[in-house]
Design an enzyme around this catalytic site. Structure first.
Site, PDB file in Angstrom:
ATOM      1  CE  LYS A   4       0.142  76.351  56.840  1.00  0.00           C
ATOM      2  NZ  LYS A   4       1.392  76.034  57.443  1.00  0.00           N
ATOM      3  CD  GLU A  52      -3.400  83.597  57.157  1.00  0.00           C
ATOM      4  OE1 GLU A  52      -4.165  84.109  56.315  1.00  0.00           O
ATOM      5  OE2 GLU A  52      -3.319  82.365  57.343  1.00  0.00           O
ATOM      6  CB  SER A  79       2.958  69.220  58.702  1.00  0.00           C
ATOM      7  OG  SER A  79       3.890  69.713  59.652  1.00  0.00           O
TER       8      SER A  79
HETATM    9  C1  LIG Z   1       1.763  76.049  58.812  1.00  0.00           C
HETATM   10  C2  LIG Z   1       2.374  74.796  59.216  1.00  0.00           C
HETATM   11  C3  LIG Z   1       1.902  74.059  60.319  1.00  0.00           C
HETATM   12  C4  LIG Z   1       0.823  74.547  61.229  1.00  0.00           C
HETATM   13  O1  LIG Z   1      -0.394  74.764  60.641  1.00  0.00           O
HETATM   14  P1  LIG Z   1      -1.629  73.783  60.803  1.00  0.00           P
HETATM   15  O2  LIG Z   1      -2.742  74.517  60.199  1.00  0.00           O
HETATM   16  O3  LIG Z   1      -1.823  73.528  62.275  1.00  0.00           O
HETATM   17  O4  LIG Z   1      -1.303  72.521  60.086  1.00  0.00           O
HETATM   18  C5  LIG Z   1       2.475  72.833  60.583  1.00  0.00           C
HETATM   19  N1  LIG Z   1       3.492  72.360  59.832  1.00  0.00           N
HETATM   20  C6  LIG Z   1       3.984  73.046  58.784  1.00  0.00           C
HETATM   21  C7  LIG Z   1       5.113  72.458  58.000  1.00  0.00           C
HETATM   22  C8  LIG Z   1       3.447  74.274  58.437  1.00  0.00           C
HETATM   23  O5  LIG Z   1       3.948  74.949  57.397  1.00  0.00           O
END
Ligand SMILES: *Cc1c(COP(=O)(O)O)cnc(C)c1O
Length: 425
Positions: free
Chosen positions: A89, A111, A377
């Site tokens: 993020k 948000e 992620s």
């Molecule tokens: C917010 C988040 C997601 C989902 O958001 P995307 O916009 O689809 O990437 C996925 N993994 C993590 C660790 C997140 O914080």
């Protein structure tokens, strides 16, 4: 065929900008300036320096040997979990705060679902000394406490949202409402490839640093700059968009997205928008939406707060309809098993969102020579409570002690009480 947005923010039939009149000037100003500002040399220099020295980029591309053995293929993990604040993020919030600054904005709203975007926004606001207000559903506040505390410590005001099922969709509604009341001094940092144009394209570009690095890293490690498969989880779709971005038009690379099935796509307790959604407008863009026959949004469910959203970024709707990418619906329990598997095979505790990408590995048969790049992620710190309670319920309890060998027996020192479960997955 191009898979990227055209100048009106259309991805095939999806995307666009469906906004209340009062936001028209704001969205228009953003649309007119985001490409020129982000193209300026001074913008690029400041962003590159922050990504390197503050976020810690490039994030490693790690060959996961034991996980590869388990799936009889070659799995490389793109380690967004190692970024400052623990997820991808921050790539987007760094870009947007620099943009907001150059547009003369002084107040930032956001948000958040899992709290990762809230933390990433509060972080860059602290960095730049900007006022920060984060809207968050009460359900998410309860299940993501550490992130709420971090945001507050960073100086952000966390405003609880009590409408709907008190999760991401409801927080987004409130943020849009706020923006309508403060259109001139406020920039709304949307956390995913969602919302009205130019947000989906802008966020995808800020996240595209992920695939830019994958290219270089694969070239360095394998002598070939593309994989056979890319895998990422999809909430609104930003980490997947960043992972796919520089490979969208390279058909040698197969794209796989993992969305959250919750308890299962046929249970009514799910967030599998691509599987169950129908065309509609949500939060300013035309895309797939989980809705009833008369167009009311169906409340989504996923164990992972970051995937608990009834819409999907327009890029992914387009990739799904065109067949360019394949999307699997991964259940809560598949994700939790996959999280435990990564933890015990590789020593990496993933976020529950990322665990859905890992859960997709079992939905596809890979060949031994395939190169699979999977984006982790985020890290699992924020999800420890959920992971621990799931583990307590699903893992076998330790062997009962053999009679005559209780504590105090000097002949056979017994391992610590709960040690045996650590090796069981
Ligand atoms: C917010 C988040 C997601 C989902 O958001 P995307 O916009 O689809 O990437 C996925 N993994 C993590 C660790 C997140 O914080």
């Amino acid at each position: 065929m191009s898979y990227n947005a055209n100048k009106n923010g259309r991805y095939g039939e999806f995307g666009g900008a469906y906004i209340p009149e009062i936001l028209y000037a704001n969205v228009e100003a953003l649309k007119e300036s985001y490409l020129s500002i982000t193209g300026e040399a001074s913008f690029r220099a400041e962003r590159d320096a922050l990504l390197r020295d503050y976020v810690g980029r490039p994030s490693p591309l790690y060959f996961a040997g034991r996980l590869s053995e388990r799936y009889s293929t070659n799995i490389y993990l793109k380690r967004e979990d190692l970024n400052h604040t623990g997820s991808h993020k921050i790539n987007n919030t760094v870009g947007q705060i620099l943009l907001a600054q150059r547009m003369g904005k002084t107040r930032i709203i956001a948000e958040t679902g899992a709290g990762q975007h809230g933390v990433a926004t509060a972080t860059v606001c602290a960095l730049k000394g900007m006022r920060c207000i984060v809207y968050m559903g009460e359900t998410d506040i309860a299940r993501q406490r550490p992130n709420v505390q971090k945001m507050q410590m960073l100086g952000a005001e966390v405003r609880p949202v009590t409408s709907g099922n008190k999760t991401l969709k409801d927080a987004t509604n409130e943020a849009i409402r706020d923006w309508c009341c403060h259109p001139s001094d406020t920039h709304y940092i949307i956390g995913s490839t969602m919302g009205p144009h130019p947000y989906p394209d802008m966020v995808a570009r800020f996240q595209s640093v992920i695939s830019e690095e994958i290219k270089k890293q694969l070239a360095g490690q394998l002598g070939r700059d593309y994989p056979d498969y890319l895998i990422a989880c999809v909430g609104g779709g930003s980490n997947a968009a960043g992972t796919f971005y520089h490979y969208l038009d390279d058909e040698r690379v197969k794209l796989i997205g993992a969305e959250a099935a919750g308890l299962g796509t046929d249970t009514g307790q799910t967030a599998a928008t691509i599987h169950l959604g129908r065309r509609g407008v949500i939060h300013g863009c035309h895309t797939f939406v989980m809705q009833t026959d008369d167009g009311q949004i169906v409340e989504p469910y996923s164990i992972s707060a970051g995937l608990d959203y009834p819409g999907i970024g327009p890029l992914h709707a387009h990739l799904a309809v065109s067949g360019r990418a394949e999307y699997f619906a991964v259940t809560d329990s598949e994700a939790l098993e996959a999280a435990m598997e990564l933890t015990q095979l590789e020593g990496i505790i993933p976020a529950l969102e990322s665990a859905h990408a890992l859960g997709a590995l079992r939905h596809k048969a890979f060949r031994p020579a395939d190169v699979v790049v999977l984006t982790v992620s985020g890290r699992g710190d924020k999800d420890m409570e959920t992971l621990i309670s799931w583990r307590a319920k699903h893992l076998p309890s330790p062997e009962p002690p053999t009679p005559g060998q209780g504590a105090g027996s000097a002949r056979q020192p017994s391992p610590p009480k709960n040690f045996a479960t650590l090796t069981n997955i």
